[in-house]
Write an enzyme that holds these catalytic residues in place. Structure first.
Site, PDB file in Angstrom:
ATOM      1  N   GLU A  84       0.826  -1.213   0.000  1.00 35.55           N
ATOM      2  CA  GLU A  84       0.000   0.000   0.000  1.00 35.55           C
ATOM      3  C   GLU A  84       0.857   1.258   0.000  1.00 35.55           C
ATOM      4  OE1 GLU A  84      -3.231  -0.067   2.818  1.00 35.55           O
ATOM      5  OE2 GLU A  84      -3.463   2.101   2.756  1.00 35.55           O
ATOM      6  N   LYS A 262      -7.322  -0.597  11.557  1.00 34.14           N
ATOM      7  CA  LYS A 262      -6.741  -1.116  10.305  1.00 34.14           C
ATOM      8  C   LYS A 262      -5.535  -0.261   9.921  1.00 34.14           C
ATOM      9  CE  LYS A 262      -6.291  -1.511   5.622  1.00 34.14           C
ATOM     10  NZ  LYS A 262      -5.508  -0.673   4.720  1.00 34.14           N
ATOM     11  N   ASP A 278       4.707 -13.665  11.996  1.00 35.07           N
ATOM     12  CA  ASP A 278       3.370 -14.135  11.628  1.00 35.07           C
ATOM     13  C   ASP A 278       2.371 -12.974  11.740  1.00 35.07           C
ATOM     14  OD1 ASP A 278       0.828 -15.285  11.613  1.00 35.07           O
ATOM     15  OD2 ASP A 278       1.449 -17.056  12.741  1.00 35.07           O
ATOM     16  N   HIS A 376      -2.926  10.554  -0.856  1.00 30.30           N
ATOM     17  CA  HIS A 376      -3.104   9.224  -1.418  1.00 30.30           C
ATOM     18  C   HIS A 376      -3.209   9.288  -2.943  1.00 30.30           C
ATOM     19  CE1 HIS A 376      -3.844   5.316   0.306  1.00 30.30           C
ATOM     20  NE2 HIS A 376      -4.542   5.019  -0.768  1.00 30.30           N
TER      21      HIS A 376
END
Ligand code: MEV
Length: 423
Positions: A84, A262, A278, A376
């Site tokens: 991202e 998130k 992990d 963005h």
């Protein structure tokens, strides 16, 4: 400025070779590590086939280095693996804004993992619970005998909990063995112990054991990081107050909290992945911890200090290791860890928590001021230009043109590219 500082201006404008050279000098990397970093898509089929089943290929994820972080007084350059755009830049920008006020201060509750043993079919669960608790010394011996190396390194069995879990199919007796796994993430160690212990638990209680597995709600491996951003450094009191309001929204509305967290995991998972750890274990633990009060809430807190500055804090379980699994055998993960040089798994977790806090700061600041699309879309425009076939310096120029035309799509990029080449 010394090579040992993480404060680097304009790192994104350097060539990839220069960035690797600077990072390698900063970390004192050897020739092997430098070569490994300079070879993207850098594991061969033999290792891939060894790591997982039915291997056919690899998918390369870009690794960037976040600059400007100071964690517990030490400057660090932090490798982050993410697909991202904006994620690495946001961490560097956020860390720059609190570098002068001291960077990040961290602590950790310990490196203990929990494994669960599920026991069914006990008519007298309260009695069974005490029967198990009475055996603590014996259980410690059984667990420690499973992993003498861990014990030699200062880890091993630390405690016992037995919980009664009421379910629609009856009361289950759930034993928790608590094990300090030190520099290992610890899944293998505790799962082995749980499987070894289960038949004894069944025998002592007369019940039937079923699942024997670690819990990813690693709430005895909780890491904390905090930092203060002066109101001046972040653009004034209005920005500060807007950010606090943004946090309050997340902490009180699960729909917003999911997105807020998130964003935090954008940073955390990227370092977890880069260091061969992990990501799913860490993510499961983080979200379960965010819901520990019975309501899903923010993993961070944001408030205004007596001096009028913005104080951020993060707290979450972080089960990451420096030994075992992919960390040990993936050559790129090893080279990236060599950049960070954590002295222990705990130190790695402390850096990762700081990245999570920085990421959250960056997202909240953007959302509470310009909106997320401004930064963005410029990065997105570069990707679109690339997808439309632009190469080299064309990429920046095509991106600039489609942003100016407010048409950030591949068709517009194709036209802009054709115009550019026609000039
Ligand atoms: C995007 O990947 C992450 C954000 O949505 C996080 C947030 O909303 O806080 C920008």
């Amino acid at each position: 400025m010394s090579e040992k500082t993480s404060r680097i201006s304009g790192f994104h404008t350097w060539s990839v070779e220069d960035r690797i050279a600077r990072v390698a000098d900063f970390a004192g990397l050897g020739e092997g590590e430098r070569t490994q970093l300079a070879a993207p898509s850098n594991i061969g089929a033999e290792l891939g086939d060894h790591m997982i089943e039915n291997f056919i290929t690899t998918i390369a994820i870009p690794v960037g280095v976040a600059t400007n972080l100071k964690v517990d007084g030490r400057d660090v350059l932090v490798p982050m693996a993410t697909e991202e755009s904006s994620v690495v830049a946001a961490v560097g920008n956020s860390a720059r804004q609190c570098y002068e006020s001291g960077g990040f201060t961290t602590s950790m509750s310990g490196t203990e993992m929990i494994a669960q043993i599920q026991l069914l079919d006990v008519p007298d669960p309260h009695r069974a619970r005490l029967v198990i608790l009475e055996r603590q010394a014996e259980i410690a011996e059984i667990c420690n005998a499973c992993d003498p190396v861990l014990v030699r390194l200062g880890g091993g069995f630390r405690g016992l909990e037995v919980r009664l879990v009421d379910t629609p199919t009856g009361t289950m007796v759930v034993t928790h063995i608590i094990v300090d796994t030190r520099d290992a993430m610890g899944a293998n160690a505790v799962n082995t112990m749980a499987e070894r212990l289960a038949p004894d638990i069944a025998r002592w209680t007369g019940g039937t054991t079923l699942l024997r597995i670690l819990s990813n709600l690693a709430d005895r491996r909780v890491v904390r990081a905090r930092a203060t951003w002066t109101a001046e450094a972040i653009g004034g009191e209005k920005v500060r107050d807007a950010m606090v309001a943004a946090y309050q929204f997340a902490d009180n509305d699960p729909y917003r909290a999911a997105t807020h967290n998130k964003g935090i995991m954008n940073g955390i998972s990227a370092v977890v992945l880069a260091t061969g750890n992990d990501t799913r274990a860490v993510e499961a633990g983080a979200h379960a911890y965010a819901a520990r009060t019975g309501r899903y809430r923010s993993l961070t807190t944001w408030e205004v200090t007596a001096e009028g500055h913005l104080a951020g804090a993060i707290e979450l379980p972080l089960a990451v290791g420096l030994v075992g699994g992919a960390v040990k055998i993936h050559p790129t993960a090893r080279a990236l860890l060599a950049i960070l040089k954590p002295g222990s798994a705990e130190e790695l977790a402390r850096v990762i928590a700081s990245v999570g806090l920085a990421q959250n700061f960056g997202a909240m600041k953007a959302l509470a001021t310009d909106g997320i699309q401004k930064g963005h879309m410029s990065l997105h425009a570069h990707n679109i230009a690339f997808a439309a076939g632009a190469v080299g310096e064309e990429v920046g120029e095509v991106a600039r043109r489609i942003i100016a035309a407010k048409a950030i799509n591949e068709e517009a990029a194709g036209r802009a590219l054709a115009d550019l080449r026609g000039q």
